[in-house]
Design a protein around this motif. Structure first.
Motif, PDB file in Angstrom:
ATOM      1  N   GLY A 151       0.154   4.523  -6.928  1.00 26.07           N
ATOM      2  CA  GLY A 151      -1.066   4.079  -6.267  1.00 26.07           C
ATOM      3  C   GLY A 151      -1.053   2.621  -5.849  1.00 26.07           C
ATOM      4  O   GLY A 151      -2.105   2.037  -5.606  1.00 26.07           O
ATOM      5  N   LEU A 152       0.128   2.043  -5.729  1.00 27.28           N
ATOM      6  CA  LEU A 152       0.245   0.628  -5.381  1.00 27.28           C
ATOM      7  C   LEU A 152       0.380   0.393  -3.881  1.00 27.28           C
ATOM      8  O   LEU A 152       0.049  -0.687  -3.393  1.00 27.28           O
ATOM      9  CB  LEU A 152       1.428   0.004  -6.117  1.00 27.28           C
ATOM     10  CG  LEU A 152       1.382   0.104  -7.639  1.00 27.28           C
ATOM     11  CD1 LEU A 152       2.676  -0.417  -8.247  1.00 27.28           C
ATOM     12  CD2 LEU A 152       0.183  -0.641  -8.183  1.00 27.28           C
ATOM     13  N   GLY A 155      -2.420  -2.391  -5.754  1.00 29.15           N
ATOM     14  CA  GLY A 155      -1.211  -3.151  -5.463  1.00 29.15           C
ATOM     15  C   GLY A 155      -1.498  -4.636  -5.348  1.00 29.15           C
ATOM     16  O   GLY A 155      -0.758  -5.467  -5.877  1.00 29.15           O
ATOM     17  N   HIS A 156      -2.590  -4.966  -4.670  1.00 23.58           N
ATOM     18  CA  HIS A 156      -2.988  -6.376  -4.563  1.00 23.58           C
ATOM     19  C   HIS A 156      -3.292  -6.962  -5.937  1.00 23.58           C
ATOM     20  O   HIS A 156      -2.906  -8.094  -6.243  1.00 23.58           O
ATOM     21  CB  HIS A 156      -4.218  -6.528  -3.651  1.00 23.58           C
ATOM     22  CG  HIS A 156      -3.898  -6.493  -2.201  1.00 23.58           C
ATOM     23  ND1 HIS A 156      -3.337  -7.555  -1.533  1.00 23.58           N
ATOM     24  CD2 HIS A 156      -4.060  -5.516  -1.275  1.00 23.58           C
ATOM     25  CE1 HIS A 156      -3.167  -7.239  -0.260  1.00 23.58           C
ATOM     26  NE2 HIS A 156      -3.590  -6.005  -0.078  1.00 23.58           N
ATOM     27  N   SER A 199       1.767  -0.513   3.111  1.00 20.08           N
ATOM     28  CA  SER A 199       0.701  -1.482   2.860  1.00 20.08           C
ATOM     29  C   SER A 199       0.259  -1.398   1.404  1.00 20.08           C
ATOM     30  O   SER A 199       0.257  -0.319   0.808  1.00 20.08           O
ATOM     31  CB  SER A 199      -0.515  -1.177   3.745  1.00 20.08           C
ATOM     32  OG  SER A 199      -0.156  -1.177   5.100  1.00 20.08           O
ATOM     33  N   LEU A 200      -0.130  -2.541   0.867  1.00 24.88           N
ATOM     34  CA  LEU A 200      -0.634  -2.571  -0.503  1.00 24.88           C
ATOM     35  C   LEU A 200      -2.023  -1.959  -0.579  1.00 24.88           C
ATOM     36  O   LEU A 200      -2.854  -2.167   0.304  1.00 24.88           O
ATOM     37  CB  LEU A 200      -0.711  -4.012  -1.018  1.00 24.88           C
ATOM     38  CG  LEU A 200       0.594  -4.713  -1.335  1.00 24.88           C
ATOM     39  CD1 LEU A 200       0.331  -6.176  -1.670  1.00 24.88           C
ATOM     40  CD2 LEU A 200       1.315  -4.036  -2.474  1.00 24.88           C
ATOM     41  N   THR A 201      -2.273  -1.234  -1.650  1.00 24.67           N
ATOM     42  CA  THR A 201      -3.614  -0.755  -1.953  1.00 24.67           C
ATOM     43  C   THR A 201      -4.329  -1.851  -2.744  1.00 24.67           C
ATOM     44  O   THR A 201      -3.730  -2.881  -3.083  1.00 24.67           O
ATOM     45  CB  THR A 201      -3.557   0.519  -2.810  1.00 24.67           C
ATOM     46  OG1 THR A 201      -2.935   0.188  -4.062  1.00 24.67           O
ATOM     47  CG2 THR A 201      -2.790   1.633  -2.116  1.00 24.67           C
ATOM     48  N   GLN A 249      -1.817 -10.478 -10.558  1.00 20.24           N
ATOM     49  CA  GLN A 249      -1.483 -10.610 -11.979  1.00 20.24           C
ATOM     50  C   GLN A 249      -0.067 -11.145 -12.148  1.00 20.24           C
ATOM     51  O   GLN A 249       0.184 -12.002 -13.005  1.00 20.24           O
ATOM     52  CB  GLN A 249      -1.611  -9.260 -12.688  1.00 20.24           C
ATOM     53  CG  GLN A 249      -3.021  -8.778 -12.830  1.00 20.24           C
ATOM     54  CD  GLN A 249      -3.098  -7.344 -13.323  1.00 20.24           C
ATOM     55  OE1 GLN A 249      -2.103  -6.617 -13.369  1.00 20.24           O
ATOM     56  NE2 GLN A 249      -4.288  -6.911 -13.689  1.00 20.24           N
ATOM     57  N   SER A 250       0.854 -10.642 -11.338  1.00 30.83           N
ATOM     58  CA  SER A 250       2.246 -11.079 -11.421  1.00 30.83           C
ATOM     59  C   SER A 250       2.378 -12.555 -11.078  1.00 30.83           C
ATOM     60  O   SER A 250       3.111 -13.297 -11.741  1.00 30.83           O
ATOM     61  CB  SER A 250       3.122 -10.243 -10.485  1.00 30.83           C
ATOM     62  OG  SER A 250       3.089  -8.887 -10.854  1.00 30.83           O
ATOM     63  N   VAL A 251       1.669 -12.988 -10.046  1.00 37.26           N
ATOM     64  CA  VAL A 251       1.704 -14.398  -9.648  1.00 37.26           C
ATOM     65  C   VAL A 251       1.166 -15.266 -10.784  1.00 37.26           C
ATOM     66  O   VAL A 251       1.744 -16.309 -11.113  1.00 37.26           O
ATOM     67  CB  VAL A 251       0.912 -14.629  -8.341  1.00 37.26           C
ATOM     68  CG1 VAL A 251       0.675 -16.108  -8.086  1.00 37.26           C
ATOM     69  CG2 VAL A 251       1.644 -13.993  -7.170  1.00 37.26           C
ATOM     70  N   ASP A 252       0.070 -14.830 -11.397  1.00 35.66           N
ATOM     71  CA  ASP A 252      -0.495 -15.592 -12.516  1.00 35.66           C
ATOM     72  C   ASP A 252       0.511 -15.727 -13.656  1.00 35.66           C
ATOM     73  O   ASP A 252       0.659 -16.800 -14.243  1.00 35.66           O
ATOM     74  CB  ASP A 252      -1.779 -14.935 -13.032  1.00 35.66           C
ATOM     75  CG  ASP A 252      -2.943 -15.076 -12.066  1.00 35.66           C
ATOM     76  OD1 ASP A 252      -2.865 -15.915 -11.145  1.00 35.66           O
ATOM     77  OD2 ASP A 252      -3.937 -14.331 -12.231  1.00 35.66           O
TER      78      ASP A 252
END
Length: 99
Positions: free
Chosen positions: A13-14, A38-39, A33-35, A44-47
């Motif tokens: 579902g990303l 996904g966004h 495209s990101l859902t 979260q990953s960037v954080d």
């Protein structure tokens, strides 16, 4: 994202995948495209990455951080020059495992 990862990300579902032909791309093209999920995962990953980076350089002074940034920029520029010089040249890219 490559074609191998897109189905798994879609199943989670990303991302959503759509035929690219409607957008003017060739018949084999697929738009990914990101859902919303996904966004959220990207945020979260960037954080997490930014937190790790802050801890990694936390022991350096501001001057040392600036020096590090300058050296890393210089290293990156050199790597880019080397990679540009190897494109299409058939040179050894150092990916061999033998000594």
């Amino acid at each position: 994202m490559n074609a191998r990862n897109a189905p798994r990300a879609q199943a989670q579902g990303l991302v959503v995948r759509e035929p690219g032909e409607a957008a003017g791309y060739g018949p084999r093209a697929v738009l990914v495209s990101l859902t919303a999920a996904g966004h959220q995962l990207v945020e979260q990953s960037v954080d997490v990455v930014l937190g790790r980076e802050a801890r990694l350089v936390g022991g350096l002074s501001q001057a040392e951080r600036e020096t590090l940034v300058g050296l890393l920029d210089k290293l990156l520029a050199d790597v880019r020059r080397q990679m540009a010089g190897q494109e299409g040249a058939g040179e050894d890219r150092g990916d061999r495992t033998d000594p």
